[in-house]
Design a protein around this motif. Sequence first.
Motif, PDB file in Angstrom:
ATOM      1  N   ARG A 146       0.737  -1.148  -0.006  1.00 38.73           N
ATOM      2  CA  ARG A 146      -0.130  -0.060  -0.206  1.00 38.73           C
ATOM      3  C   ARG A 146       0.937   1.254  -0.118  1.00 38.73           C
ATOM      4  O   ARG A 146       0.532   2.073  -0.723  1.00 38.73           O
ATOM      5  CB  ARG A 146      -0.834  -0.051   1.142  1.00 38.73           C
ATOM      6  CG  ARG A 146      -2.108  -0.696   1.042  1.00 38.73           C
ATOM      7  CD  ARG A 146      -3.098  -0.892   2.115  1.00 38.73           C
ATOM      8  NE  ARG A 146      -3.827  -2.035   1.820  1.00 38.73           N
ATOM      9  CZ  ARG A 146      -5.225  -1.836   1.388  1.00 38.73           C
ATOM     10  NH1 ARG A 146      -5.527  -0.664   1.332  1.00 38.73           N
ATOM     11  NH2 ARG A 146      -5.900  -2.924   1.158  1.00 38.73           N
TER      12      ARG A 146
ATOM     13  N   HIS B 276       2.022   1.518  -3.128  1.00 40.63           N
ATOM     14  CA  HIS B 276       0.787   2.043  -4.024  1.00 40.63           C
ATOM     15  C   HIS B 276       0.589   3.495  -4.117  1.00 40.63           C
ATOM     16  O   HIS B 276       0.356   4.096  -5.019  1.00 40.63           O
ATOM     17  CB  HIS B 276      -0.361   1.118  -3.596  1.00 40.63           C
ATOM     18  CG  HIS B 276      -1.491   1.329  -4.570  1.00 40.63           C
ATOM     19  ND1 HIS B 276      -2.325   2.411  -4.415  1.00 40.63           N
ATOM     20  CD2 HIS B 276      -1.999   0.225  -5.521  1.00 40.63           C
ATOM     21  CE1 HIS B 276      -3.406   2.250  -5.501  1.00 40.63           C
ATOM     22  NE2 HIS B 276      -2.968   1.091  -6.117  1.00 40.63           N
ATOM     23  N   ASP B 277       0.734   3.841  -2.510  1.00 39.74           N
ATOM     24  CA  ASP B 277       0.511   5.314  -2.319  1.00 39.74           C
ATOM     25  C   ASP B 277       1.549   6.368  -2.952  1.00 39.74           C
ATOM     26  O   ASP B 277       1.479   7.432  -3.444  1.00 39.74           O
ATOM     27  CB  ASP B 277       0.754   5.860  -0.839  1.00 39.74           C
ATOM     28  CG  ASP B 277      -0.621   5.307  -0.180  1.00 39.74           C
ATOM     29  OD1 ASP B 277      -1.482   4.962  -0.938  1.00 39.74           O
ATOM     30  OD2 ASP B 277      -0.533   5.012   1.184  1.00 39.74           O
TER      31      ASP B 277
ATOM     32  N   LEU C  66       3.169   5.346  -5.814  1.00 32.28           N
ATOM     33  CA  LEU C  66       2.702   5.182  -7.069  1.00 32.28           C
ATOM     34  C   LEU C  66       1.723   6.368  -7.485  1.00 32.28           C
ATOM     35  O   LEU C  66       1.791   6.843  -8.425  1.00 32.28           O
ATOM     36  CB  LEU C  66       2.204   4.164  -7.606  1.00 32.28           C
ATOM     37  CG  LEU C  66       2.419   3.485  -9.011  1.00 32.28           C
ATOM     38  CD1 LEU C  66       3.635   3.408  -9.497  1.00 32.28           C
ATOM     39  CD2 LEU C  66       1.539   2.382  -9.345  1.00 32.28           C
ATOM     40  N   ASP C  67       0.777   6.454  -6.593  1.00 32.15           N
ATOM     41  CA  ASP C  67      -0.344   7.456  -6.890  1.00 32.15           C
ATOM     42  C   ASP C  67       0.028   8.943  -6.964  1.00 32.15           C
ATOM     43  O   ASP C  67      -0.422   9.369  -7.686  1.00 32.15           O
ATOM     44  CB  ASP C  67      -1.289   7.174  -5.611  1.00 32.15           C
ATOM     45  CG  ASP C  67      -2.407   6.374  -5.751  1.00 32.15           C
ATOM     46  OD1 ASP C  67      -2.342   5.618  -7.005  1.00 32.15           O
ATOM     47  OD2 ASP C  67      -3.177   5.918  -4.831  1.00 32.15           O
TER      48      ASP C  67
END
Lengths: 126, 152
Positions: free
Chosen positions: A39, A42-43, A45-46
């Motif tokens: 996560r 993922h953050d 990447l966001d």
Amino acid sequence: MIGAQDAPEITKAAALVGVGGVLLKFLQWLLRVFDARRRVQHDDLDILLKAQAEMREELRKDNEALRARVESLEARATALEDELRKARARVTELEREREELIATKAEIEADLRLLKRTLAKEHGTL
Amino acid sequence: MNSALVRPLILRLENVAEAVLKTLVRTDTTLIEFQSSTTFLAFAAMMFSGEHLFSNLPIYGAMQRFASERVWGLVCLLLGGVQSAANLYHHRHWRRTAAFGAACGWAFIAILIELVTPWTTALPVYAGFSLMQAIVYLRLSIPAPRPWVDPE
């Protein structure tokens, strides 16, 4: 109810299930740790995707502004070309008029000379 | 230890874990939960319907020696009922808890069958039930599903 001493298989099975349950809980913990790590990635990447989208939007706006500027300059260049063409036509016309005027002037000078000569002759005869 | 040897191994393990997690996130567990809960409820109904199920099936002899058929029926009713209700009301915490209970319950039956009558075809069936519930439990342990973004 009789009790566990009469059913050793139950005790064994319950113990094995307990071990299995603990293993399952450990697997759950492991999965959660991995998921939390994913996560975070993922953050990140966001954030990167968002920054990329913002940059792309800025570039798109810059591109549009530059395109509008180029179009404006092209229109201005076309207008200037038109004006230049008109000016050249006017120059050609003026040169033609000048040549005509020079020719007219030469004719008038010739007429004047003829007139002077005529006048001189008439005064001479008078 | 040589990091040049360990690092690719860790990366490989991470890739496997990533693939497992990806599969879990994309798996819908509702049908598996429905299957488990209804089977438990059917077991409970059969155990409550008459005191002869255990005597007909020798693999349940050990269970009968430990407690009466109705007590086991009550346990099955509890497991199946909680899982059914949690599944019906989409309560994530209770679904996870019920899946853990069901995984333990099916594993208990599978191990007991293996101990009483080794290597019967019932073993893979109940072990499979247990494994599926364990997968449901792990799937529901991942908090708040969000759309998966492939790093590539």
